[in-house]
Design a protein around this motif. Sequence first.
Motif, PDB file in Angstrom:
ATOM      1  N   PRO A   2       0.821  -1.221   0.000  1.00  0.00           N
ATOM      2  CA  PRO A   2       0.000   0.000   0.000  1.00  0.00           C
ATOM      3  C   PRO A   2       0.851   1.264   0.000  1.00  0.00           C
ATOM      4  CG  PRO A   2      -0.757  -1.572   1.661  1.00  0.00           C
ATOM      5  CD  PRO A   2       0.579  -2.061   1.182  1.00  0.00           C
ATOM      6  N   ILE A   3       0.313   2.301  -0.613  1.00  0.00           N
ATOM      7  CA  ILE A   3       0.956   3.610  -0.587  1.00  0.00           C
ATOM      8  C   ILE A   3      -0.062   4.645  -0.151  1.00  0.00           C
ATOM      9  CG2 ILE A   3       2.752   3.161  -2.302  1.00  0.00           C
ATOM     10  CD1 ILE A   3       0.988   4.393  -4.417  1.00  0.00           C
ATOM     11  N   LYS A   4       0.424   5.717   0.447  1.00  0.00           N
ATOM     12  CA  LYS A   4      -0.437   6.810   0.860  1.00  0.00           C
ATOM     13  C   LYS A   4      -0.356   7.922  -0.183  1.00  0.00           C
ATOM     14  CE  LYS A   4       0.186   5.916   5.805  1.00  0.00           C
ATOM     15  NZ  LYS A   4       0.651   6.489   7.094  1.00  0.00           N
ATOM     16  N   ARG A   5      -1.509   8.295  -0.680  1.00  0.00           N
ATOM     17  CA  ARG A   5      -1.552   9.290  -1.756  1.00  0.00           C
ATOM     18  C   ARG A   5      -0.932  10.625  -1.337  1.00  0.00           C
ATOM     19  NH1 ARG A   5      -6.788  10.612  -5.561  1.00  0.00           N
ATOM     20  NH2 ARG A   5      -5.777  12.159  -6.892  1.00  0.00           N
ATOM     21  N   ASN A   6      -1.013  10.956  -0.051  1.00  0.00           N
ATOM     22  CA  ASN A   6      -0.517  12.251   0.411  1.00  0.00           C
ATOM     23  C   ASN A   6       0.896  12.177   0.988  1.00  0.00           C
ATOM     24  OD1 ASN A   6      -1.082  10.813   2.694  1.00  0.00           O
ATOM     25  ND2 ASN A   6      -2.214  12.439   3.734  1.00  0.00           N
ATOM     26  N   ASP A   7       1.599  11.082   0.692  1.00  0.00           N
ATOM     27  CA  ASP A   7       2.976  10.946   1.183  1.00  0.00           C
ATOM     28  C   ASP A   7       3.838  12.057   0.582  1.00  0.00           C
ATOM     29  OD1 ASP A   7       5.589  10.165   1.853  1.00  0.00           O
ATOM     30  OD2 ASP A   7       5.026   8.056   1.853  1.00  0.00           O
ATOM     31  N   SER A  38       5.732  12.288  -5.381  1.00  0.00           N
ATOM     32  CA  SER A  38       4.949  13.258  -6.139  1.00  0.00           C
ATOM     33  C   SER A  38       4.340  12.559  -7.347  1.00  0.00           C
ATOM     34  CB  SER A  38       5.833  14.418  -6.606  1.00  0.00           C
ATOM     35  OG  SER A  38       6.863  13.936  -7.458  1.00  0.00           O
ATOM     36  N   ASN A  39       3.397  13.228  -7.997  1.00  0.00           N
ATOM     37  CA  ASN A  39       2.789  12.696  -9.219  1.00  0.00           C
ATOM     38  C   ASN A  39       2.137  11.333  -8.992  1.00  0.00           C
ATOM     39  OD1 ASN A  39       3.747  14.976 -10.598  1.00  0.00           O
ATOM     40  ND2 ASN A  39       5.656  13.950 -11.126  1.00  0.00           N
ATOM     41  N   TYR A  40       1.046  11.350  -8.261  1.00  0.00           N
ATOM     42  CA  TYR A  40       0.287  10.124  -8.001  1.00  0.00           C
ATOM     43  C   TYR A  40      -0.605   9.823  -9.199  1.00  0.00           C
ATOM     44  CZ  TYR A  40      -3.125   6.983  -5.842  1.00  0.00           C
ATOM     45  OH  TYR A  40      -3.944   5.929  -5.552  1.00  0.00           O
ATOM     46  N   TRP A  41      -0.560   8.567  -9.657  1.00  0.00           N
ATOM     47  CA  TRP A  41      -1.367   8.133 -10.791  1.00  0.00           C
ATOM     48  C   TRP A  41      -2.174   6.904 -10.398  1.00  0.00           C
ATOM     49  CZ3 TRP A  41      -1.529  10.631 -15.503  1.00  0.00           C
ATOM     50  CH2 TRP A  41      -0.516  11.562 -15.745  1.00  0.00           C
ATOM     51  N   GLU A  42      -3.368   6.806 -10.947  1.00  0.00           N
ATOM     52  CA  GLU A  42      -4.162   5.603 -10.752  1.00  0.00           C
ATOM     53  C   GLU A  42      -4.913   5.274 -12.032  1.00  0.00           C
ATOM     54  OE1 GLU A  42      -6.765   6.356  -7.526  1.00  0.00           O
ATOM     55  OE2 GLU A  42      -7.791   8.036  -8.499  1.00  0.00           O
ATOM     56  N   GLY A  43      -5.293   4.032 -12.166  1.00  0.00           N
ATOM     57  CA  GLY A  43      -6.011   3.598 -13.350  1.00  0.00           C
ATOM     58  C   GLY A  43      -6.658   2.253 -13.105  1.00  0.00           C
ATOM     59  N   TYR A  44      -7.361   1.758 -14.117  1.00  0.00           N
ATOM     60  CA  TYR A  44      -7.993   0.445 -14.017  1.00  0.00           C
ATOM     61  C   TYR A  44      -7.273  -0.515 -14.948  1.00  0.00           C
ATOM     62  CZ  TYR A  44     -11.300  -3.391 -14.214  1.00  0.00           C
ATOM     63  OH  TYR A  44     -11.857  -4.643 -14.165  1.00  0.00           O
ATOM     64  N   SER A  45      -6.932  -1.697 -14.433  1.00  0.00           N
ATOM     65  CA  SER A  45      -6.233  -2.708 -15.222  1.00  0.00           C
ATOM     66  C   SER A  45      -7.206  -3.786 -15.704  1.00  0.00           C
ATOM     67  CB  SER A  45      -5.132  -3.370 -14.384  1.00  0.00           C
ATOM     68  OG  SER A  45      -4.652  -4.548 -15.021  1.00  0.00           O
ATOM     69  N   PRO A  46      -7.535  -3.812 -17.005  1.00  0.00           N
ATOM     70  CA  PRO A  46      -8.355  -4.903 -17.531  1.00  0.00           C
ATOM     71  C   PRO A  46      -7.668  -6.266 -17.359  1.00  0.00           C
ATOM     72  CG  PRO A  46      -8.288  -3.065 -19.077  1.00  0.00           C
ATOM     73  CD  PRO A  46      -7.250  -2.789 -18.031  1.00  0.00           C
ATOM     74  N   ASP A  81      -2.257   1.725  -8.839  1.00  0.00           N
ATOM     75  CA  ASP A  81      -1.804   3.088  -8.567  1.00  0.00           C
ATOM     76  C   ASP A  81      -0.282   3.140  -8.501  1.00  0.00           C
ATOM     77  OD1 ASP A  81      -1.498   1.747  -6.183  1.00  0.00           O
ATOM     78  OD2 ASP A  81      -2.600   3.182  -4.964  1.00  0.00           O
ATOM     79  N   PHE A  82       0.239   4.328  -8.787  1.00  0.00           N
ATOM     80  CA  PHE A  82       1.680   4.495  -8.908  1.00  0.00           C
ATOM     81  C   PHE A  82       2.093   5.882  -8.431  1.00  0.00           C
ATOM     82  CE2 PHE A  82       0.010   1.863 -12.289  1.00  0.00           C
ATOM     83  CZ  PHE A  82       0.769   0.716 -12.187  1.00  0.00           C
ATOM     84  N   PHE A  83       3.307   5.976  -7.916  1.00  0.00           N
ATOM     85  CA  PHE A  83       3.926   7.262  -7.662  1.00  0.00           C
ATOM     86  C   PHE A  83       4.971   7.493  -8.747  1.00  0.00           C
ATOM     87  CE2 PHE A  83       2.741   7.316  -3.001  1.00  0.00           C
ATOM     88  CZ  PHE A  83       2.028   8.495  -3.085  1.00  0.00           C
TER      89      PHE A  83
END
Length: 218
Positions: A6-11, A15-23, A30-32
């Motif tokens: 797990p990662i915290k979005r507000n860490d 910087s540059n938090y990304w998220e998406g849906y993986s078919p 999600d990624f930093f």
Amino acid sequence: MFTPIPIKRNDEFYSNYWEGYSPKLKRDVDFFGDLRYEYWLLIETNPDIVSFCERPISIEGVINGKKRRTQFDMWLKWKDGRDFFVKVIYSSKKESFLREVEELWCKNNGYEYLIVTEQEIRSNPIVLSNKKQLLSSLGNRVIPIEIDILKITKQITEERTTIKLIIDYFKEGMPLLRIKEALYWMIYQGIISSNMDEKPLSPETEVWLNVKTKDHRM
């Protein structure tokens, strides 16, 4: 096989938090960092990769008598059965001392180790842009309409045609949105090949049957 750490979005460290849906995984990812996100675009749309996990595991090793902890950015499972652990890093940091820890751990545990830099990931900006657009379009429908894919596949040969010509052929019997979705799913699944690496994705994009997937017609 692995669960993302797990990662915290507000860490503030990242910087540059990304998220998406993986078919491919049928879950959110999600990624930093831009580079990790862009690497995911390439992995997600590669039909030869059957599974992956972001931030799969954190390991510990000893360098110069001191314990060091590091985290892999991706685990990959290929169709041929190979397992990779991947470090996504800028080329200026490629020779990080933690590489020794990661390489040794992979060797001792029977995995292959891969370092990927911005030089490989960003070698073709057109591909990245097209794959981002492709995944965005797939997000409109979690599960493809197989009957649409089967109908369209029967009309595509190994000769190149364009998305526009396919749309024109089916437009009387199938909604435009469904035609485009089916074609995008077929590109994503590797049923058809395209020239997405050469030009922006558009009605003029060329597509043709992938000879490896001819059996999908049956």
